[in-house]
Design an enzyme around this catalytic site. Structure first.
Site, short mmCIF file in Angstrom:
data_model
loop_
_atom_site.label_atom_id
_atom_site.label_comp_id
_atom_site.label_asym_id
_atom_site.label_seq_id
_atom_site.Cartn_x
_atom_site.Cartn_y
_atom_site.Cartn_z
N GLY A 46 48.29 110.60 42.25
CA GLY A 46 47.81 111.14 43.51
C GLY A 46 48.11 110.20 44.66
O GLY A 46 48.25 108.99 44.46
N GLN A 51 47.21 106.49 52.86
CA GLN A 51 47.85 105.37 52.16
C GLN A 51 49.27 105.09 52.66
O GLN A 51 49.82 104.02 52.40
CB GLN A 51 47.91 105.64 50.65
N CYS A 92 44.52 102.67 41.70
CA CYS A 92 44.95 103.18 43.01
C CYS A 92 46.26 102.49 43.38
O CYS A 92 46.40 101.29 43.19
CB CYS A 92 43.88 102.86 44.05
N LEU A 93 47.20 103.26 43.91
CA LEU A 93 48.48 102.67 44.31
C LEU A 93 48.31 101.64 45.43
O LEU A 93 49.15 100.77 45.61
CB LEU A 93 49.46 103.78 44.76
N HIS A 134 38.86 111.00 44.51
CA HIS A 134 39.40 109.70 44.88
C HIS A 134 40.30 109.83 46.12
O HIS A 134 40.17 109.05 47.08
CB HIS A 134 40.19 109.14 43.68
N GLU A 135 41.18 110.84 46.11
CA GLU A 135 42.11 111.01 47.25
C GLU A 135 41.37 111.46 48.50
O GLU A 135 41.70 111.04 49.61
CB GLU A 135 43.21 112.02 46.91
N HIS A 138 39.98 108.60 50.31
CA HIS A 138 40.99 107.92 51.15
C HIS A 138 41.01 108.54 52.55
O HIS A 138 41.13 107.83 53.54
CB HIS A 138 42.39 108.05 50.53
NI NI Z 1 43.94 105.61 45.72
#
Ligand code: NI
Length: 174
Positions: A46, A51, A92-93, A134-135, A138
């Site tokens: 995701g 991000q 998380c990226l 989670h997204e 963000h």
């Molecule tokens: Ni993330």
């Protein structure tokens, strides 16, 4: 198509609150394509526009093993969350190499539109439910480490800041 630079925690831009999308033209379509390419390349399941330093309510997700089902959420809203919770080891990226347990509702119902402004609803459980929540965090400027204890969070911050300095010293920083 282009790979986008992913902001790394504790970059303050990760805490900006995203605005709703109002235009569904070529610029949005390009953003969605680039975000999908960036997510698959990372690889991740995701990615939120926040991000990649675009502060609009856009999320891409693909939780399938074979990367066969891209989901695009524009202006997503959680319209229902189950009282039952589940704990899942999240990563998380934007927080590379860190995984830790976060408790969230086990199932959610989400209303959104796609990149063509076509409305849809999804009822999600398991990894998809985790990923959507989670997204969407963000988009509100929240990174999953904020669910952890201050002690853990500070350790993570220190570790990532050190890595960031090393990357810059080696001149490998994107
Ligand atoms: Ni993330």
């Amino acid at each position: 198509m282009a790979l986008l630079n992913i902001l790394r925690y504790p970059d303050p831009r990760l805490h900006k609150v995203a605005k709703p999308v109002t235009e569904f033209g070529e610029r949005l379509h390009q953003l969605v394509e680039d975000m999908a390419e960036t997510m698959y390349d990372a690889p991740g399941v995701g990615l939120a526009a926040t991000q990649v330093d675009v502060h609009e309510r856009v999320v891409v997700i693909d939780v399938t093993e074979d990367k066969s089902r891209l989901m695009v959420f524009v202006n997503p809203e959680i319209v229902w969350a189950s009282p039952e919770k589940q704990v899942y080891d999240e990563g998380c990226l934007s927080v590379p190499g860190i995984y830790d347990g976060v408790e969230r509702p086990a199932r959610v119902k989400v209303r959104a539109v796609d990149q063509h402004n076509v409305p849809f609803e999804v009822e999600a459980d398991g990894l998809l439910a985790v990923c959507i929540q989670h997204e969407m965090d963000h988009l509100m400027g929240k990174v999953f480490v904020e669910y952890l204890s201050p002690l853990k969070r500070n350790r993570i911050k220190t570790k990532l800041q050190k890595e960031e300095r090393e990357l810059q010293r080696e001149g490998r920083h994107a």
